[in-house]
Design a protein around this motif. Structure first.
Motif, PDB file in Angstrom:
ATOM      1  N   MET A 183       3.001   2.160   3.076  1.00  0.00           N
ATOM      2  CA  MET A 183       2.770   3.336   2.250  1.00  0.00           C
ATOM      3  C   MET A 183       1.723   3.061   1.173  1.00  0.00           C
ATOM      4  SD  MET A 183       4.573   5.682   3.573  1.00  0.00           S
ATOM      5  CE  MET A 183       4.486   6.945   2.322  1.00  0.00           C
ATOM      6  N   GLN A 184       1.756   1.858   0.619  1.00  0.00           N
ATOM      7  CA  GLN A 184       0.729   1.487  -0.357  1.00  0.00           C
ATOM      8  C   GLN A 184      -0.653   1.471   0.286  1.00  0.00           C
ATOM      9  OE1 GLN A 184       1.382  -1.792  -3.106  1.00  0.00           O
ATOM     10  NE2 GLN A 184       3.553  -1.850  -2.559  1.00  0.00           N
ATOM     11  N   ASP A 185      -0.717   0.895   1.473  1.00  0.00           N
ATOM     12  CA  ASP A 185      -2.013   0.793   2.158  1.00  0.00           C
ATOM     13  C   ASP A 185      -2.596   2.168   2.443  1.00  0.00           C
ATOM     14  OD1 ASP A 185      -1.817  -1.927   2.084  1.00  0.00           O
ATOM     15  OD2 ASP A 185      -1.136  -2.150   4.166  1.00  0.00           O
ATOM     16  N   ARG A 186      -1.752   3.100   2.860  1.00  0.00           N
ATOM     17  CA  ARG A 186      -2.234   4.449   3.140  1.00  0.00           C
ATOM     18  C   ARG A 186      -2.812   5.091   1.891  1.00  0.00           C
ATOM     19  NH1 ARG A 186       2.816   6.818   6.768  1.00  0.00           N
ATOM     20  NH2 ARG A 186       2.416   5.571   8.649  1.00  0.00           N
ATOM     21  N   ALA A 187      -2.126   4.914   0.770  1.00  0.00           N
ATOM     22  CA  ALA A 187      -2.607   5.500  -0.476  1.00  0.00           C
ATOM     23  C   ALA A 187      -3.893   4.821  -0.941  1.00  0.00           C
ATOM     24  CB  ALA A 187      -1.537   5.390  -1.556  1.00  0.00           C
ATOM     25  N   ARG A 188      -3.958   3.500  -0.811  1.00  0.00           N
ATOM     26  CA  ARG A 188      -5.143   2.773  -1.284  1.00  0.00           C
ATOM     27  C   ARG A 188      -6.367   3.061  -0.419  1.00  0.00           C
ATOM     28  NH1 ARG A 188      -3.875  -0.736  -5.250  1.00  0.00           N
ATOM     29  NH2 ARG A 188      -1.695  -1.423  -5.441  1.00  0.00           N
TER      30      ARG A 188
END
Length: 317
Positions: A183-188
């Motif tokens: 989820m962090q990767d998608r946002a970043r």
């Protein structure tokens, strides 16, 4: 003695009341101190089917209540202090009203969004402050948005809001996020998402023309800052309103009521759950109304003595 008591209102409770009342079950609906639930704090709803131009949240809830009353539903107000589901008839103790008995109970008490508890926040709910990106993101087309939170919900809301906003700034009080890596990767990877980590929210700031932004304390520089934005979305979780059940109904680790898949049946035959109190995923007015319909139909079948069975053993496994 009532055939059925519905604890809670909102789209789930009101829909259950409409269906049971039309089936001549004469349900009693116990309203809390905020009849209509969270939607009474929502200014305009544009994604509830049947209203081409949208409808105000309080108006929609009032219409549902009147519809239930039209078919014979009875209403009373007060907090449910405790329940006794150990034997039938079920007992529901209501503040100032004493103990009310019923053959069946539908729980539609919803879930309360967690807020930051900072100045300016509650005053601007529905006026720039929101806890539901799916509900309110459309109103911020081409505008700057702040999302507060560090978990999966915050990442998901930030990513979703980039469909509408010109930019989304994610504010979190720590320098590390609780969200899963994916989820962090998608946002970043989203170029519209900007980061303001290690900042503690202090105040929702407004001006003459409306919301100006979020005042934060930069924990690295020890200075206060104003992050300018047209909207602030608080995404720090929800708390299901199940405390009054005192452990008599099976819940998951977050307190949401567990229901038999595809139904609204709980571990106690004759007790049903609908709406956000058993839904930690969708949390929409239309899905709540749908489960309210299901709960009424499940309840009616139970009262008729058919197709409801004890599945508590499957929950214990």
């Amino acid at each position: 003695m009532y055939k059925s008591i519905i604890i809670g209102t909102g789209p789930a409770g009101y829909t259950a009341a409409i269906y049971l009342a039309r089936a001549n079950m004469n349900p009693l609906i116990i309203e809390g101190m905020q009849p209509g639930g969270q939607l009474t704090t929502t200014t305009e709803i544009e994604n509830f089917p049947g209203f081409e131009q949208g409808i105000l949240g309080p108006e929609l809830m009032d219409n549902m209540r009147k519809q239930a009353e039209r078919f014979g539903a009875e209403f009373t107000s007060g907090w449910v202090e405790e329940v006794d589901f150990s034997k039938r008839p079920f007992k529901v103790k209501v503040e100032g009203k004493g103990i009310i008995e019923a053959e069946s109970v539908i729980i539609a008490t919803g879930a309360s969004a967690k807020y930051l508890g900072i100045p300016g926040e509650q005053d601007n709910v529905g006026r720039g402050v929101s806890t539901c990106a799916t509900c309110d993101g459309f109103f911020f087309r081409g505008k700057k948005i702040i999302v507060v939170g560090g978990g999966d919900s915050a990442m998901e809301e930030a990513s979703f809001l980039t469909r509408f906003a010109s930019s989304v700034t994610l504010v979190h009080r720590r320098d590390e996020l609780r969200a899963s890596k994916i989820m962090q990767d998608r946002a970043r990877e989203n170029e519209k998402v900007h980061w303001a980590l290690n900042r503690t929210p202090l105040e929702v700031v407004t001006g003459e023309t409306g919301l100006k932004g979020l005042k934060v304390h930069n924990n690295e520089t020890n200075q206060d800052e104003l992050i300018e934005a047209d909207g602030v979305f608080v995404a720090i979780g929800h708390t299901p309103n199940t405390g009054f059940l005192n452990g008599q109904i099976h819940t998951d680790e977050h307190g949401y009521i567990e229901v038999k898949p595809g139904t609204t049946e709980t571990n106690i035959p004759g007790v049903f759950a609908c709406g956000d109190v058993q839904d930690n995923r969708y949390r929409q007015a239309i899905t709540a109304a749908g489960t309210g319909c299901m709960a009424a139909m499940d309840c009616e079948k139970y009262l008729e003595g058919s197709s409801v069975h004890d599945w508590s053993e499957s929950l214990d496994q």
